[in-house]
Design a protein around this motif. Structure first.
Motif, PDB file in Angstrom:
ATOM      1  N   GLU A 133       0.813  -1.216   0.000  1.00  0.00           N
ATOM      2  CA  GLU A 133       0.000   0.000   0.000  1.00  0.00           C
ATOM      3  C   GLU A 133       0.848   1.268   0.000  1.00  0.00           C
ATOM      4  OE1 GLU A 133      -2.211  -3.289   2.132  1.00  0.00           O
ATOM      5  OE2 GLU A 133      -0.194  -2.420   2.205  1.00  0.00           O
ATOM      6  N   GLU A 134       2.007   1.244   0.629  1.00  0.00           N
ATOM      7  CA  GLU A 134       2.803   2.453   0.800  1.00  0.00           C
ATOM      8  C   GLU A 134       3.855   2.661  -0.290  1.00  0.00           C
ATOM      9  OE1 GLU A 134       4.413   1.943   4.680  1.00  0.00           O
ATOM     10  OE2 GLU A 134       2.620   2.707   5.698  1.00  0.00           O
ATOM     11  N   TYR A 135       4.112   1.646  -1.102  1.00  0.00           N
ATOM     12  CA  TYR A 135       5.164   1.797  -2.103  1.00  0.00           C
ATOM     13  C   TYR A 135       4.713   2.753  -3.205  1.00  0.00           C
ATOM     14  CZ  TYR A 135       9.237   0.624  -4.883  1.00  0.00           C
ATOM     15  OH  TYR A 135      10.425   0.683  -5.577  1.00  0.00           O
ATOM     16  N   LYS A 136       5.548   3.744  -3.509  1.00  0.00           N
ATOM     17  CA  LYS A 136       5.180   4.817  -4.428  1.00  0.00           C
ATOM     18  C   LYS A 136       5.245   4.412  -5.901  1.00  0.00           C
ATOM     19  CE  LYS A 136       7.059   8.833  -3.759  1.00  0.00           C
ATOM     20  NZ  LYS A 136       8.089   9.875  -3.476  1.00  0.00           N
ATOM     21  N   TRP A 137       6.075   3.402  -6.213  1.00  0.00           N
ATOM     22  CA  TRP A 137       6.432   3.179  -7.615  1.00  0.00           C
ATOM     23  C   TRP A 137       5.883   1.875  -8.179  1.00  0.00           C
ATOM     24  CZ3 TRP A 137       7.650   7.826  -8.572  1.00  0.00           C
ATOM     25  CH2 TRP A 137       8.371   8.581  -7.643  1.00  0.00           C
ATOM     26  N   SER A 138       4.646   1.562  -7.849  1.00  0.00           N
ATOM     27  CA  SER A 138       3.989   0.401  -8.457  1.00  0.00           C
ATOM     28  C   SER A 138       2.591   0.783  -8.900  1.00  0.00           C
ATOM     29  CB  SER A 138       3.919  -0.776  -7.481  1.00  0.00           C
ATOM     30  OG  SER A 138       2.776  -0.697  -6.653  1.00  0.00           O
ATOM     31  N   SER A 139       1.963  -0.078  -9.677  1.00  0.00           N
ATOM     32  CA  SER A 139       0.621   0.195 -10.190  1.00  0.00           C
ATOM     33  C   SER A 139      -0.468  -0.085  -9.171  1.00  0.00           C
ATOM     34  CB  SER A 139       0.364  -0.641 -11.453  1.00  0.00           C
ATOM     35  OG  SER A 139       0.655  -2.010 -11.221  1.00  0.00           O
ATOM     36  N   TYR A 140      -0.107  -0.645  -8.019  1.00  0.00           N
ATOM     37  CA  TYR A 140      -1.139  -0.956  -7.019  1.00  0.00           C
ATOM     38  C   TYR A 140      -1.936   0.299  -6.658  1.00  0.00           C
ATOM     39  CZ  TYR A 140      -3.415  -2.493  -2.729  1.00  0.00           C
ATOM     40  OH  TYR A 140      -4.364  -2.782  -1.769  1.00  0.00           O
ATOM     41  N   LYS A 141      -1.241   1.395  -6.445  1.00  0.00           N
ATOM     42  CA  LYS A 141      -1.916   2.647  -6.065  1.00  0.00           C
ATOM     43  C   LYS A 141      -2.830   3.139  -7.176  1.00  0.00           C
ATOM     44  CE  LYS A 141       1.822   5.659  -7.677  1.00  0.00           C
ATOM     45  NZ  LYS A 141       2.409   4.575  -8.475  1.00  0.00           N
ATOM     46  N   GLU A 142      -2.513   2.796  -8.440  1.00  0.00           N
ATOM     47  CA  GLU A 142      -3.357   3.220  -9.542  1.00  0.00           C
ATOM     48  C   GLU A 142      -4.672   2.440  -9.576  1.00  0.00           C
ATOM     49  OE1 GLU A 142      -1.795   4.182 -13.317  1.00  0.00           O
ATOM     50  OE2 GLU A 142       0.284   4.265 -12.629  1.00  0.00           O
ATOM     51  N   TYR A 143      -4.629   1.211  -9.109  1.00  0.00           N
ATOM     52  CA  TYR A 143      -5.879   0.440  -8.992  1.00  0.00           C
ATOM     53  C   TYR A 143      -6.759   1.024  -7.886  1.00  0.00           C
ATOM     54  CZ  TYR A 143      -4.639  -3.366 -12.158  1.00  0.00           C
ATOM     55  OH  TYR A 143      -4.340  -4.109 -13.278  1.00  0.00           O
ATOM     56  N   VAL A 144      -6.144   1.348  -6.767  1.00  0.00           N
ATOM     57  CA  VAL A 144      -6.903   1.755  -5.584  1.00  0.00           C
ATOM     58  C   VAL A 144      -7.278   3.228  -5.625  1.00  0.00           C
ATOM     59  CG1 VAL A 144      -6.850   1.895  -3.067  1.00  0.00           C
ATOM     60  CG2 VAL A 144      -5.758  -0.036  -4.229  1.00  0.00           C
ATOM     61  N   TYR A 145      -6.399   4.073  -6.189  1.00  0.00           N
ATOM     62  CA  TYR A 145      -6.635   5.516  -6.194  1.00  0.00           C
ATOM     63  C   TYR A 145      -6.759   6.025  -7.628  1.00  0.00           C
ATOM     64  CZ  TYR A 145      -5.110   4.733  -1.421  1.00  0.00           C
ATOM     65  OH  TYR A 145      -4.981   4.247  -0.147  1.00  0.00           O
ATOM     66  N   LEU A 149      -1.566   5.246 -15.677  1.00  0.00           N
ATOM     67  CA  LEU A 149      -0.954   4.477 -16.760  1.00  0.00           C
ATOM     68  C   LEU A 149      -1.672   3.182 -17.119  1.00  0.00           C
ATOM     69  CD1 LEU A 149       2.899   4.628 -16.057  1.00  0.00           C
ATOM     70  CD2 LEU A 149       1.775   5.226 -18.184  1.00  0.00           C
ATOM     71  N   ILE A 150      -2.270   2.547 -16.162  1.00  0.00           N
ATOM     72  CA  ILE A 150      -2.680   1.150 -16.352  1.00  0.00           C
ATOM     73  C   ILE A 150      -4.066   1.009 -16.979  1.00  0.00           C
ATOM     74  CG2 ILE A 150      -1.212   0.253 -14.517  1.00  0.00           C
ATOM     75  CD1 ILE A 150      -3.756   0.226 -12.769  1.00  0.00           C
ATOM     76  N   ASP A 151      -4.294  -0.179 -17.545  1.00  0.00           N
ATOM     77  CA  ASP A 151      -5.594  -0.570 -18.072  1.00  0.00           C
ATOM     78  C   ASP A 151      -6.202  -1.552 -17.079  1.00  0.00           C
ATOM     79  OD1 ASP A 151      -5.482   0.568 -21.001  1.00  0.00           O
ATOM     80  OD2 ASP A 151      -3.528  -0.336 -20.625  1.00  0.00           O
ATOM     81  N   LYS A 152      -6.855  -1.012 -16.068  1.00  0.00           N
ATOM     82  CA  LYS A 152      -7.250  -1.842 -14.939  1.00  0.00           C
ATOM     83  C   LYS A 152      -8.585  -2.553 -15.115  1.00  0.00           C
ATOM     84  CE  LYS A 152      -9.300   1.945 -12.210  1.00  0.00           C
ATOM     85  NZ  LYS A 152      -9.181   2.693 -10.934  1.00  0.00           N
ATOM     86  N   GLU A 153      -9.401  -2.109 -16.084  1.00  0.00           N
ATOM     87  CA  GLU A 153     -10.731  -2.689 -16.212  1.00  0.00           C
ATOM     88  C   GLU A 153     -10.689  -4.193 -16.494  1.00  0.00           C
ATOM     89  OE1 GLU A 153      -9.741   0.062 -17.700  1.00  0.00           O
ATOM     90  OE2 GLU A 153     -10.946   1.589 -16.659  1.00  0.00           O
ATOM     91  N   LEU A 169     -12.247  -7.162  -4.262  1.00  0.00           N
ATOM     92  CA  LEU A 169     -11.672  -8.498  -4.382  1.00  0.00           C
ATOM     93  C   LEU A 169     -10.196  -8.418  -4.788  1.00  0.00           C
ATOM     94  CD1 LEU A 169     -14.627 -10.347  -6.169  1.00  0.00           C
ATOM     95  CD2 LEU A 169     -13.895 -10.606  -3.776  1.00  0.00           C
ATOM     96  N   PHE A 170      -9.876  -7.442  -5.651  1.00  0.00           N
ATOM     97  CA  PHE A 170      -8.492  -7.208  -6.071  1.00  0.00           C
ATOM     98  C   PHE A 170      -7.615  -6.868  -4.860  1.00  0.00           C
ATOM     99  CE2 PHE A 170      -5.401  -3.835  -6.862  1.00  0.00           C
ATOM    100  CZ  PHE A 170      -4.589  -4.386  -7.841  1.00  0.00           C
ATOM    101  N   ILE A 171      -8.095  -5.974  -4.003  1.00  0.00           N
ATOM    102  CA  ILE A 171      -7.333  -5.571  -2.816  1.00  0.00           C
ATOM    103  C   ILE A 171      -7.101  -6.761  -1.898  1.00  0.00           C
ATOM    104  CG2 ILE A 171      -7.416  -4.166  -0.716  1.00  0.00           C
ATOM    105  CD1 ILE A 171      -8.927  -2.036  -2.379  1.00  0.00           C
ATOM    106  N   ASP A 172      -8.140  -7.537  -1.651  1.00  0.00           N
ATOM    107  CA  ASP A 172      -7.999  -8.726  -0.795  1.00  0.00           C
ATOM    108  C   ASP A 172      -7.015  -9.717  -1.403  1.00  0.00           C
ATOM    109  OD1 ASP A 172      -9.803  -7.703   1.003  1.00  0.00           O
ATOM    110  OD2 ASP A 172     -11.520  -8.811   0.212  1.00  0.00           O
TER     111      ASP A 172
END
Length: 263
Positions: A133-145, A149-153, A169-172
């Motif tokens: 959750e805290e790492y600045k340089w991954s796409s995880y934050k783009e899914y949650v916030y 860049l990403i195509d999350k759909e 479900l993705f977060i879990d």
């Protein structure tokens, strides 16, 4: 001689890795991370590929990409050249930044796609650098916030047709620890693939721009040792094999490369 062809993905999805040469850092400060993301966005806009997940680690990068137009090598090469040009100019250096060419692995089904994005997002946590959750340089934050860049759909759609349900479900799913199955050992992409003699010869010719590698044994000691020290960056060979294809005594090769590693 041409390189060995890359593994072709039927699904169009690939796990791509860029790693600093000799495992050196490729990002020194925030500006470097931002620059790479800027380059990533430019190549994505230009080549129209889909980006499912990414993580920028201090000395390597993981990307989960869907390449529907068969341009993988083109845009990865463009991405590398752009960042190396920026990095070398900024830090007043010359030469290679990434080791060999980028690595890629074809990913063929939904389960692998989901497990790969989780593996990528958990990289900082597994390296004891930061929580997911805290790492600045991954796409995880783009899914949650906020998405940049990403195509999350498509990824969320693998969890549920309802995007809000899919996100939960993705977060879990991403918080659960991942235990690599035998059939999914691509996730541990440190794998050392043993090259055949012909593959090794082709790599040496391509990487070092040498037409006849048997001529190396006739070089003077200084030039021969320089070649051997460069060959150490090619993965997947053994000393016995290298001695065989070069016609150079195995002890000479071992001593030269060992001295370089210890130097």
């Amino acid at each position: 001689m041409p390189r060995k062809p890359r593994e072709k993905s039927i699904s169009g999805v690939y796990h791509c890795i860029l790693r600093g040469i000799n495992k050196q850092d490729i990002f020194f400060e925030d500006q470097d991370y931002f620059k790479f993301l800027e380059i990533l966005k430019k190549t994505k806009d230009l080549y129209q590929y889909k980006l499912y997940s990414y993580v920028l680690m201090p000395n390597h990068i993981h990307l989960e990409i869907k390449d529907e137009k068969n341009n993988l090598s083109k845009f990865m090469h463009s991405m590398e050249l752009s960042y190396v040009s920026y990095f070398n100019k900024k830090y007043n250096r010359v030469g290679h930044l990434f080791e060999n060419r980028f690595k890629s692995k074809a990913i063929e089904n939904a389960r692998y796609i989901l497990n790969l994005q989780r593996y990528i997002h958990q990289n900082p946590q597994n390296a004891y650098i930061s929580t997911i959750e805290e790492y600045k340089w991954s796409s995880y934050k783009e899914y949650v916030y906020k998405n940049f860049l990403i195509d999350k759909e498509e990824i969320l759609g693998l969890f549920s047709n309802d995007m809000n349900v899919g996100l939960n479900l993705f977060i879990d799913f991403n918080k659960k620890s991942y235990k690599c199955q035998k059939s999914e050992d691509f996730l541990e992409y440190e794998m050392k693939k043993q090259l055949t003699d012909n593959e090794l010869i082709d790599f040496i010719k391509e990487e070092l721009k040498i037409e006849n590698i048997q001529e190396i044994q006739k070089y003077n000691k200084q030039n021969r040792n320089k070649i051997l020290k460069n060959i150490k960056n090619i993965e997947g060979w053994t000393y016995k094999q290298l001695s065989r294809v070069l016609g150079i005594n195995i002890r000479v090769i071992q001593r030269t490369i060992r001295d370089e590693k210890n130097g």
